[in-house]
Design a protein around this motif. Structure first.
Motif, mmCIF file in Angstrom:
data_model
loop_
_atom_site.group_PDB
_atom_site.id
_atom_site.type_symbol
_atom_site.label_atom_id
_atom_site.label_comp_id
_atom_site.label_asym_id
_atom_site.label_seq_id
_atom_site.Cartn_x
_atom_site.Cartn_y
_atom_site.Cartn_z
ATOM 1 N N ARG A 185 0.836 -1.184 0.000
ATOM 2 C CA ARG A 185 0.000 0.000 0.000
ATOM 3 C C ARG A 185 0.877 1.243 0.000
ATOM 4 O O ARG A 185 0.574 2.243 -0.695
ATOM 5 C CB ARG A 185 -0.886 0.028 1.238
ATOM 6 C CG ARG A 185 -2.186 -0.611 0.968
ATOM 7 C CD ARG A 185 -3.133 -0.257 2.098
ATOM 8 N NE ARG A 185 -4.120 -1.296 2.164
ATOM 9 C CZ ARG A 185 -4.752 -1.698 3.197
ATOM 10 N NH1 ARG A 185 -4.500 -1.173 4.354
ATOM 11 N NH2 ARG A 185 -5.645 -2.613 3.121
ATOM 12 N N GLU A 186 1.901 1.187 0.817
ATOM 13 C CA GLU A 186 2.791 2.327 0.872
ATOM 14 C C GLU A 186 3.431 2.537 -0.506
ATOM 15 O O GLU A 186 3.589 3.687 -0.965
ATOM 16 C CB GLU A 186 3.884 2.132 1.919
ATOM 17 C CG GLU A 186 3.465 2.496 3.293
ATOM 18 C CD GLU A 186 4.606 2.252 4.269
ATOM 19 O OE1 GLU A 186 5.792 2.251 3.925
ATOM 20 O OE2 GLU A 186 4.273 2.047 5.449
ATOM 21 N N GLU A 189 0.871 3.938 -2.737
ATOM 22 C CA GLU A 189 0.580 5.317 -2.421
ATOM 23 C C GLU A 189 1.732 6.205 -2.891
ATOM 24 O O GLU A 189 1.533 7.323 -3.323
ATOM 25 C CB GLU A 189 0.361 5.517 -0.900
ATOM 26 C CG GLU A 189 -0.985 5.037 -0.454
ATOM 27 C CD GLU A 189 -1.133 5.172 1.028
ATOM 28 O OE1 GLU A 189 -0.316 5.785 1.726
ATOM 29 O OE2 GLU A 189 -2.119 4.609 1.539
#
Length: 192
Positions: A185-186, A189
């Motif tokens: 996710r990081e 993102e």
């Protein structure tokens, strides 16, 4: 039993000897009386025949009769003395046997007491050993029960440990998964 028989026989012999002694005393008495009668008869005949002038035959016969009676008296006295000596020996034997009886009775009482003490000791030891065996059996039963409980506890522990490890492994994998997802996710993102 032999001792009692011997005592009865000795007692019978003693009674028999006492009876013989009484008979011999009676014979001696009779012989003394006969001697006195003969002496009196001799004196009477002496008087009847004129005293010193008694015939030679009568005098010889009287002397023979006196000698015979004296011989009988002598024989009776010898038998009497022999019986007295025999009786003395038997009394000594009886006294000795009585002393032995007392010794044997004391020894028998001591042995009876020792036997009773030994029986008591055996009874006490038997009771103690029975108690010890019972306690040993009880302790073995407790040990067996404790071992079974320990085995069950170990099985339960192993099962619980396996379950905890499985849960920990699951949690670790879940955490890794979550960490990987969080990193993805990081990265997503950042790329946005």
């Amino acid at each position: 039993f032999v001792y009692m028989c011997k005592r009865v026989i000795d007692k019978d012999k003693e009674d028999e000897n006492l009876a013989k002694i009484e008979d011999e005393k009676e014979k001696i008495k009779n012989l003394d009386l006969q001697i006195k009668r003969m002496e009196k008869s001799k004196k009477d005949q002496h008087k009847q025949m004129g005293g010193v002038h008694m015939s030679q035959e009568v005098q010889v016969a009287a002397k023979k009769q006196v000698a015979v009676l004296e011989n009988r008296l002598d024989q009776a006295l010898k038998r009497f003395n022999s019986i007295l000596a025999d009786n003395k020996k038997k009394r000594e034997l009886i006294d000795h046997l009585r002393q032995e009886k007392v010794i044997f009775e004391n020894l028998f009482k001591k042995l009876e007491k020792d036997l009773a003490d030994t029986k008591k000791g055996i009874a006490i030891i038997t009771e103690e050993s029975t108690t010890a065996y019972d306690q040993r059996d009880e302790a073995q039963a407790k040990m067996l029960a404790l071992k079974e409980k320990s085995d069950k506890d170990m099985i339960q522990y192993n099962m619980e440990l396996k379950e905890i490890r499985r849960t920990l492994e699951h949690d670790r994998k879940l955490k890794e998964f979550m960490t990987v997802k969080a990193q993805e996710r990081e990265m997503d993102e950042e790329s946005l």
